[in-house]
Write a protein that holds these residues in place. Structure first.
Motif, PDB file in Angstrom:
ATOM      1  N   ASP A  75      30.696  33.115  43.800  1.00 51.06           N
ATOM      2  CA  ASP A  75      31.407  31.665  43.814  1.00 51.06           C
ATOM      3  C   ASP A  75      31.980  31.331  42.450  1.00 51.06           C
ATOM      4  N   VAL A  76      33.020  32.194  41.980  1.00 52.74           N
ATOM      5  CA  VAL A  76      33.666  31.991  40.752  1.00 52.74           C
ATOM      6  C   VAL A  76      35.085  31.602  41.188  1.00 52.74           C
ATOM      7  N   LYS A  77      35.781  30.985  39.983  1.00 56.82           N
ATOM      8  CA  LYS A  77      37.184  30.956  40.095  1.00 56.82           C
ATOM      9  C   LYS A  77      37.986  32.233  40.028  1.00 56.82           C
ATOM     10  N   GLU A  78      39.222  32.000  40.902  1.00 53.67           N
ATOM     11  CA  GLU A  78      39.946  33.309  40.997  1.00 53.67           C
ATOM     12  C   GLU A  78      40.257  33.969  39.620  1.00 53.67           C
ATOM     13  N   ASP A  79      40.822  33.003  38.799  1.00 57.17           N
ATOM     14  CA  ASP A  79      41.282  33.747  37.376  1.00 57.17           C
ATOM     15  C   ASP A  79      40.005  34.240  36.547  1.00 57.17           C
ATOM     16  N   GLU A  80      38.534  33.783  37.068  1.00 58.15           N
ATOM     17  CA  GLU A  80      37.439  34.650  36.383  1.00 58.15           C
ATOM     18  C   GLU A  80      37.061  35.770  36.992  1.00 58.15           C
ATOM     19  N   LYS A  81      37.791  36.122  38.062  1.00 55.45           N
ATOM     20  CA  LYS A  81      37.236  37.560  38.782  1.00 55.45           C
ATOM     21  C   LYS A  81      37.704  38.513  38.114  1.00 55.45           C
ATOM     22  N   PRO A  82      36.963  39.743  38.172  1.00 55.07           N
ATOM     23  CA  PRO A  82      37.562  40.972  37.402  1.00 55.07           C
ATOM     24  C   PRO A  82      39.011  41.394  38.035  1.00 55.07           C
ATOM     25  N   LEU A  83      39.728  42.046  37.213  1.00 50.98           N
ATOM     26  CA  LEU A  83      40.878  42.571  37.463  1.00 50.98           C
ATOM     27  C   LEU A  83      40.904  43.712  38.446  1.00 50.98           C
ATOM     28  N   LEU A  84      41.365  43.723  39.504  1.00 52.91           N
ATOM     29  CA  LEU A  84      41.710  44.997  40.342  1.00 52.91           C
ATOM     30  C   LEU A  84      43.002  45.530  40.347  1.00 52.91           C
ATOM     31  N   PRO A  85      43.066  46.958  40.310  1.00 52.08           N
ATOM     32  CA  PRO A  85      44.533  47.402  40.383  1.00 52.08           C
ATOM     33  C   PRO A  85      45.224  47.011  41.847  1.00 52.08           C
ATOM     34  N   PRO A  86      46.615  46.868  41.683  1.00 54.02           N
ATOM     35  CA  PRO A  86      47.442  46.572  42.571  1.00 54.02           C
ATOM     36  C   PRO A  86      47.157  47.194  43.981  1.00 54.02           C
ATOM     37  N   GLY A  87      47.159  46.467  45.119  1.00 58.01           N
ATOM     38  CA  GLY A  87      46.750  46.991  46.281  1.00 58.01           C
ATOM     39  C   GLY A  87      45.363  47.356  46.789  1.00 58.01           C
ATOM     40  N   LEU A  88      44.376  46.936  45.924  1.00 56.99           N
ATOM     41  CA  LEU A  88      43.124  47.276  45.993  1.00 56.99           C
ATOM     42  C   LEU A  88      42.437  45.979  46.167  1.00 56.99           C
ATOM     43  N   ASP A  89      41.695  45.602  47.245  1.00 56.82           N
ATOM     44  CA  ASP A  89      40.935  44.467  47.253  1.00 56.82           C
ATOM     45  C   ASP A  89      39.354  44.595  47.115  1.00 56.82           C
ATOM     46  N   ALA A  90      38.363  43.513  46.939  1.00 59.06           N
ATOM     47  CA  ALA A  90      37.057  43.825  46.554  1.00 59.06           C
ATOM     48  C   ALA A  90      36.452  44.363  47.773  1.00 59.06           C
ATOM     49  N   LYS A  91      36.900  44.095  48.952  1.00 51.32           N
ATOM     50  CA  LYS A  91      36.099  44.685  50.376  1.00 51.32           C
ATOM     51  C   LYS A  91      36.316  46.227  50.361  1.00 51.32           C
ATOM     52  N   LYS A  92      37.479  46.533  49.987  1.00 51.92           N
ATOM     53  CA  LYS A  92      37.776  48.153  49.985  1.00 51.92           C
ATOM     54  C   LYS A  92      36.969  48.750  48.702  1.00 51.92           C
ATOM     55  N   ALA A  93      37.024  48.218  47.663  1.00 51.67           N
ATOM     56  CA  ALA A  93      35.939  48.755  46.475  1.00 51.67           C
ATOM     57  C   ALA A  93      34.699  49.036  46.726  1.00 51.67           C
TER      58      ALA A  93
END
Length: 551
Positions: free
Chosen positions: A93-111
């Motif tokens: 439960d963190v703010k979107e701008d504080e979440k780690p950067l993911l490469p374009p086209g990759l979401d956390a669920k896939k990772a």
């Protein structure tokens, strides 16, 4: 529960490091895996993936870490894999701008799914080499430890990722169990109590310091080596990766925040390697003693050359004068640790204040607990309040081994303290003291009816009852909307913080009987789920539904 379980596997999917342990139920010896790609003799590997431009991942774990930047022009021209780390924090439960950067086209669920898929292949190979003929995954119970502050949505995402990664035969498989990280750690530490001459009735606190989260819980040892929870679990995002974040903030002050932002967006691998150098050369060995610390020089030109192109103005002039060397002196490093450690100290203070029972011991577990500076600061603050502050053997494996113990004997947990208030939405007659705007055209009002209050210690399988009847005589069905909220004083189901846990619809036959058709509704708190039951008291018809327990 699932039938024909032969082997239990626990998975500690961590923010920075992950591991697994396993045991055969017939001969319950706990084995912690220590063999990983390009790594031997360690209990965990890095929670890291390396993707190519097509988002295929040739590497995971330790081999996926960013390597030293190439020095030759030909090597620099080759496309470098994109290392991805800290993706577990996207479920927090963190703010979107504080979440780690993911490469374009990759979401956390896939990772997460990709990482768990690779680990799944290793688990399958490991188990089949030990027990040929084992039906995988049908005969396996998987126990996944999760942070205490995770909500239902995060656990549901984790279950979906486990299914997509090949651990489960179907999404709602009973072969998957969850336990909290501090609960697993408490079970592991329970075996250390006798070493310190703590007996039944003694209360002890677990401080689990991981890479992303720090979780706390206080338990009481019961007779027959079982545990009771006596305080509400607490936690926050102040693990060891937040020291790394302070290090990057320190560089931002020196080199410019815009330069660091461009580095993160365009050369994440080099930024990651820069952090690795800080960890191996400074962070892991820092003990807070100025007499034992030697100032370290960080050579930006060698470890992170891509950063140089983004540094401008006065910062660039200063760096050129110092030949792109940055001094990491004692006070600067201490300032990186202190904001994180202070949050942990505050968490412990609040946990101690939440119960009147004397805390006989405090156990520090998790990878960050091996920091001698963190240990010394905790002892300095609490040595007069807690008689014993200890780090058990193999603290980095405490969670995965404790989770396995739980999977082998789920009755080891006897009570839990509810972190939310549970109840149902009811339709009542509107009274003059009620808000006018909440009055329905039928002269009624919808309220939140509390069944189990936040902070209450509940035994496994303890029940909470509510009896209801039809609102109108010719009603042919009834729906129970089950809500949870952190506010024990909540009155209505549309207040802030209120979330629907689930709903149950039941039939109400014989409308000719009017309102004389009572239904007994029950919430039963199991080990890791809450079960809703509705019984038509006239016909005896039973309706049941289960929901993940918000612990």
């Amino acid at each position: 529960m699932a039938k024909d379980i032969r082997v239990v596997v626990s998975i500690d999917f961590g923010t920075t490091f992950s591991g697994f342990a396993y045991s055969n139920k017939t001969n319950p010896e706990i084995i912690t895996n220590d063999s990983w790609p390009e790594q031997q003799g360690v209990f965990k590997t890095n929670t890291c993936l390396a993707y190519d431009d097509n988002l295929q991942f040739p590497k995971w774990g330790y081999p996926a870490l960013a390597q030293e930047p190439p020095k030759k022009k030909k090597a620099m021209a080759k496309p470098q894999p994109k290392p991805v780390e800290l993706f577990k924090l996207h479920l927090a439960d963190v703010k979107e701008d504080e979440k780690p950067l993911l490469p374009p086209g990759l979401d956390a669920k896939k990772a997460i799914t990709d990482y768990l898929h690779e680990m799944n292949k290793l688990i399958c190979e490991t188990l089949n080499s030990r027990w040929p003929g084992l039906r995988y995954p049908a005969q396996i119970r998987f126990v996944v430890s999760v942070p205490a502050e995770w909500h239902h949505e995060a656990k549901a995402t984790m279950r979906e990722c486990m299914y997509n990664a090949g651990y489960l035969e179907h999404r709602q498989s009973e072969n998957l169990e969850f336990t909290t990280e501090p609960e697993a750690a408490a079970i592991y530490c329970m075996k250390s109590l006798s070493e310190h001459r703590l007996s039944a009735g003694s209360s002890f606190m677990i401080v689990d310091c991981g890479g992303g989260t720090v979780d706390l819980t206080t338990r009481t040892l019961l007779h027959s080596m079982k545990l009771s929870e006596i305080t509400e679990r607490s936690g926050d995002l102040c693990g060891s990766s937040y020291v790394d974040r302070e290090f990057l903030r320190f560089l931002g002050k020196k080199l410019g925040y815009a330069a660091m932002k461009q580095l993160k967006e365009n050369h994440y691998g080099q930024m990651q390697y820069l952090v690795q150098q800080f960890c191996s050369r400074v962070k892991f060995s820092f003990n807070g003693n100025p007499n034992e610390y030697n100032t370290k020089d960080l050579d930006i030109e060698r470890v992170c050359p891509a950063l140089m192109q983004y540094v401008t103005g006065r910062a660039k002039e200063q760096m050129e004068e110092s030949e792109w060397l940055i001094e990491l002196d004692f006070q600067s490093v201490k300032d990186m640790f202190d904001p994180v450690i202070n949050k942990i100290i505050e968490l412990i203070q609040r946990q101690l204040a939440s119960t009147e029972r004397r805390c006989a011991a405090m156990f520090l577990v998790g990878g960050f607990s091996e920091s001698s500076y963190l240990q010394s600061q905790i002892r300095r603050h609490f040595m007069t309040k807690v008689p014993l502050i200890a780090v058990p053997k193999h603290p980095i494996a405490a969670i995965v081994r404790g989770a396995l113990e739980y999977g082998l004997n789920m009755e080891i947990i006897q009570t839990r303290v509810l972190k939310f208030c549970y109840g149902v939405e009811v339709s009542a007659k509107w009274e003059k003291t009620d808000p006018q705007e909440r009055r329905t055209p039928a002269g009624r009002i919808f309220r939140f009816h509390k069944l189990a209050l936040r902070g209450v210690e509940v035994a496994v399988d303890q029940k909470f009852y509510y009896t209801a009847g039809p609102v109108v005589p010719n009603q042919t069905d009834m729906t129970f909307n089950i809500f949870i909220t952190p506010d024990s004083n909540a009155k209505y189901c549309d207040e802030d913080g209120m979330r629907m846990l689930g709903k149950m619809k039941i039939d109400l036959p014989d409308p000719q009987r009017g309102k004389n058709r009572l239904v007994e509704f029950t919430l039963t708190f199991g080990t890791m789920e809450v079960k809703a039951t509705a019984i038509n008291k006239r016909t005896g018809q039973v309706y049941e539904s289960s929901f993940v327990l918000e612990f």
